[in-house]
Design an enzyme around this catalytic site. Structure first.
Site, PDB file in Angstrom:
ATOM      1  N   ASP A 330      36.485  30.473  51.430  1.00 31.50           N
ATOM      2  CA  ASP A 330      35.561  30.016  50.395  1.00 31.50           C
ATOM      3  C   ASP A 330      34.103  30.186  50.862  1.00 31.50           C
ATOM      4  O   ASP A 330      33.793  29.935  52.026  1.00 31.50           O
ATOM      5  CB  ASP A 330      35.859  28.539  50.111  1.00 31.50           C
ATOM      6  CG  ASP A 330      35.136  28.009  48.886  1.00 31.50           C
ATOM      7  OD1 ASP A 330      35.322  28.595  47.803  1.00 31.50           O
ATOM      8  OD2 ASP A 330      34.391  27.027  49.019  1.00 31.50           O
ATOM      9  N   GLU A 359      35.559  35.233  50.010  1.00 35.01           N
ATOM     10  CA  GLU A 359      34.914  35.082  48.703  1.00 35.01           C
ATOM     11  C   GLU A 359      33.473  35.545  48.817  1.00 35.01           C
ATOM     12  O   GLU A 359      32.630  34.845  49.378  1.00 35.01           O
ATOM     13  CB  GLU A 359      34.940  33.624  48.223  1.00 35.01           C
ATOM     14  CG  GLU A 359      34.334  33.482  46.820  1.00 35.01           C
ATOM     15  CD  GLU A 359      33.782  32.090  46.492  1.00 35.01           C
ATOM     16  OE1 GLU A 359      33.598  31.807  45.310  1.00 35.01           O
ATOM     17  OE2 GLU A 359      33.524  31.304  47.414  1.00 35.01           O
ATOM     18  N   ASP A 426      37.066  29.281  38.351  1.00 34.09           N
ATOM     19  CA  ASP A 426      35.599  29.162  38.277  1.00 34.09           C
ATOM     20  C   ASP A 426      35.007  29.854  37.055  1.00 34.09           C
ATOM     21  O   ASP A 426      33.772  29.901  36.925  1.00 34.09           O
ATOM     22  CB  ASP A 426      34.958  29.800  39.525  1.00 34.09           C
ATOM     23  CG  ASP A 426      35.065  28.920  40.749  1.00 34.09           C
ATOM     24  OD1 ASP A 426      35.155  27.688  40.593  1.00 34.09           O
ATOM     25  OD2 ASP A 426      35.070  29.467  41.865  1.00 34.09           O
TER      26      ASP A 426
END
Lengths: 564, 564
Positions: A330, A359, A426
């Site tokens: 992340d 990410e 998201d």
């Protein structure tokens, strides 16, 4: 020829080791400017003492694609001694120029090898190598709180009946590991071979990105024995398991940060974070570095030896103890490169074929040199396909320019393992983005499944679930067949079958744009291997189109994916 | 404006951390095309919820130089939260374009930060940081066999009287550590603050690049106590000591390779090298990887854990035991990046301010990202200054274009520690290159000492020694004052005094070309700090020239370096 448009620089997407023996050399030139490009190359030490000159060979380069401004050229070389010096012979009509590291020449300057670009040695350990299984994996993203509630005894307080209301940033529906285990056959039927779980470690929120304890599972999902059984069952069914590592920041309620909140400068964890002054304040702006400006997510100091040891131990622990197959990192771009290099070494020591996915939303070449990640989440792909197929905000010319630009921004071996997502927890869901236009979603899936890279399906999209930006996109999975779009499910299933049956459908084929028309926005592309070529004829107009193709193939089979 | 000429990509010479707080952002554009460039930037998370747009600021960029085809623009930014998203406002007359990672726009697209380039976080550990002492160091390269014979009792068999004959690839003159110690005051007088020794470890040749034992000194140079005394005395006199690490290959007579020669496939060292088949043969071509095609130098397998451990131990040993200050890495480009990353960690753990200098002749950006080397040997500089000042094969326009290109190929903090050499044990000596034209050598020294980077003097050049390509350039140092060019020595000494006196003379000043004339080849450049500007007016024509300069300075002092 336009010299200003020519670009080459070694050791990135323009010159890289494709495998232990093979170098790929690329060149950029102005679109439609050069007629041909040849690589002029040789061993750096192959000096002809008789003629007192460097010995060179030439090999023609192939134009592999174009974008709005540039053409891209590629050649593959297997240098006998794994060393290469090289330049480029650029031809435009009668005009010939030799392009080297030291500029342009009318004649090939073979009196000194120092003029030339250099790939000094193809060392195996430096080759970018993602795990071999990744190329053939089809991912499925699960937001654990919302996939299936299989064990009501561990529901957190206040858990609402499954799907009884819209998701909010704070409500709970009790999704858990048992629910996933009970529904693995559903994923097998669809054709999924990898699950990416958003965070499952102990945290307060329903999304669990505010980690309290990286070594404990959140009890609302189940205990470690259940998780172990989940991984084992997945493996039995041919499904890999990837977890979400939130190492950029911890949660505000992690014991480490709470210790700093309580003890201030006296806390032994004060250097675990980036704290500008004491005591800790969260308003109006936190006086410590955070993810974005979110006081709930204090940024970890990953340069600190104790933090590093702790997080590397976490990275190893879930592999060693539970045999997971991948880590999705992340906010990976905001953590230092040095940490990721050590992370790679640490986790690959435990399990050499573990997958590391970062990410990163922007250009990611600095993380994809072989020393850090195996792949990044391919958001440029996401944006382009949504804009073309779902939103119709770009025409087919712009669409193919963007795709070509993205593909040529990375080495081929990087592209083959790119994580191609259409949406996620998201973003709004694809059917919602497509304004409930199911045919567009089917086109999106067709393109995603037949492009270079590894596709990921966001849970529920395959049966037509809708939802706006989070929390809307985090609805409870629809398990009532009457409410599921089974025709869409069949479409995705069929695509995945084709991807399994024909290697060219997936990463076994080279991608090439064959024909486009910006008036009607149809698109024809090909996936080619030595065995066969598959042509994809895609109509992105909301009415029937006649398209003429001049294909001379020895054998042709036509499939209408909408009716067959 | 010519869009095809515009180039920017983060995390290399175009976007880098200059220090822990400062980012440098650069842009390339067609020469003389754009009138101005502004950086448009903001914090990635600074979203204006009222107007639903990203908040940005603008800052004008400076044109820092040009080469044959391009202009280069720079701006310095200190982002409050160490995060940056950015694009470029390009202006040419009335034409304005915004250039982002996603291409060109007529209006600034602030509806989504994803359009923009990203420097996601300035993590301290990733900042390229060479040791602070390097910027101010003046190096002196010693070929130990030929500098001074201070201890005749350790002369190897067949040692010839000092300087009695021309050097050959195989003769010996008995240069040693004691000889260096005895002559350190000579170096101090000249103004030298660092010695780079070519190899001193046990080997058979006179150049010692064919290492037999990396942990032993060659007895012809002296024992470990003498070497310890040498380093200690250097340090007392303000001189750093750098050794040559030949880790790409060992010598044919190293015990490891000899074991393989003897035992073939049964040798426990067989994987220490890259052997294609057994038994070992050296002719007609070695059946193992070598440096170049030299059978005497078998390439080491630096990916092998035992080899790695052995060489990293070597790297640490000479620092721990003898307190050396730097490692110059031979054939550094052919060793794997992973090895160099571990090497950096290993040696900096022992001595954080140790200097790591790689021998790389070509574009070296992949080794200068902060994780591997502190500097490389700046051969592009060497070639350019020799061609302009010594050989007159390029005119001043080409010369300044090359310099500008080299400077803009690297971050500024990399340029400041580049190892700027004029010649070495591998090339003819400068006076010989300049066809014994001493004034040209004086110009070379002037330019070398006043350019960005750290200069290195090859032993004996400063007193006018001559010599062709090796072995000619490896003559015995001339210690007879009657045979030394003391006027040249004074010139170099004066330049080094000026470099010490005025920070702007060296790395304390920004380098800028002020005026050139390709007809007469004069060159005016400036070195500027906040304190003062030094203008260098250089006549590279063999006759007197009148040059008019329009300088409006509050205080002006004129020095004629040839007469004062």
């Amino acid at each position: 020829m336009l010299k200003e448009a020519i670009y080459h620089r070694p050791k990135n997407n323009f010159a890289y080791a494709y495998d232990e023996k093979t170098l790929h050399i690329r060149l950029q030139s102005k679109k439609d400017d050069l007629h041909s490009v040849d690589l002029v190359f040789g061993d750096p030490y192959d000096w002809d003492t008789h003629y007192n000159r460097w010995n060179t060979t030439q090999k023609e380069m192939t134009k592999t694609g174009s974008d709005e401004l540039f053409d891209y050229w590629l050649v593959e070389i297997q240098p006998e001694f794994r060393r290469l010096r090289y330049g480029f012979k650029l031809t435009k009509g009668n005009e010939v120029q030799y392009y080297t590291e030291k500029g342009y020449f009318d004649e090939l300057p073979t009196d000194d090898v120092a003029y030339f670009f250099c790939f000094p040695f193809l060392n195996k350990i430096d080759v970018f190598q993602a795990p071999t299984w990744v190329k053939d994996t089809v991912w499925y993203q699960i937001f654990p709180e919302r996939f299936a509630n299989g064990d009501k005894t561990i529901d957190p307080p206040g858990t609402l009946p499954w799907g009884s209301t819209e998701p909010t940033p704070t409500n709970f529906f009790g999704g858990d590991f048992e629910g996933v285990i009970q529904n693995l056959d559903y994923l097998v039927e669809l054709g999924v071979t990898g699950i990416y779980f958003t965070p499952i470690f102990k945290a307060t929120s329903n999304h669990k990105y505010d980690t309290i304890d990286y070594l404990e599972l959140d009890p609302q999902f189940g205990d470690k024995e259940t998780f172990r059984r989940l991984v084992k069952t997945c493996h039995q069914k041919g499904i890999k398991v990837m977890l979400d590592a939130v190492f950029n920041h911890s949660g505000y309620y992690s014991p480490f940060f709470q210790d700093v909140v309580e003890k201030g400068e006296a806390s032994k964890y004060k250097d675990w974070f980036h704290i500008r002054n004491f005591p800790i304040v969260t308003e109006p702006t936190p006086n410590y570095d955070t993810f974005a400006f979110t006081y709930m997510m204090p940024k970890l100091n990953t340069e600190h030896p104790e933090v590093k040891k702790y997080l590397l131990d976490v990275g190893r622990y879930w592999i060693e103890e539970f045999d997971i197959d991948g880590w999705r990192l992340d906010v990976a771009n905001e953590v230092d490169h040095q940490f990721w290099r050590e992370f790679r070494t640490a986790v690959k020591d435990v399990k050499p074929d573990v997958y590391i996915l970062g990410e990163i939303w922007h250009d990611s070449m600095p993380w994809l040199q072989g020393d850090q990640f195996d792949a990044v989440m391919n958001y440029p792909f996401t944006t382009a396909v949504l804009n073309f197929f779902a939103k119709n905000t770009i025409d087919v010319t712009e669409f193919t320019n963007i795709l070509s630009n993205v593909l040529h921004s990375y080495p081929n071996n990087v592209n083959e393992v790119a994580f191609n997502l259409l949406d996620s927890h998201d973003t709004p869901r694809i059917l919602t983005i497509a304004k409930n236009h199911k045919e567009k979603v089917k086109l999106l899936y067709l393109f995603q499944m037949s492009f270079i890279g590894t596709p990921c399906i966001y849970y529920g999209d395959e049966i037509g679930m809708t939802g706006e930006m989070d929390p809307g996109c985090r609805k409870c999975m629809e398990w009532n067949p009457a409410e599921q779009d089974l025709e869409l499910f069949s479409h995705v299933k069929k695509l995945l079958e084709l991807r399994r049956t024909f290697p060219e459908f997936g990463n076994g084929g080279e991608f090439k744009i064959i024909d486009t028309n910006p008036e009607t926005n149809y698109l024809v592309y090909a996936k080619t291997s030595n065995e066969r070529t598959i042509y994809f004829v895609v109509n992105n107009l909301e009415q029937q189109l006649d398209v003429s193709l001049s294909l001379s193939q020895s054998y042709q089979q036509l499939i209408n994916l909408w009716t067959e």
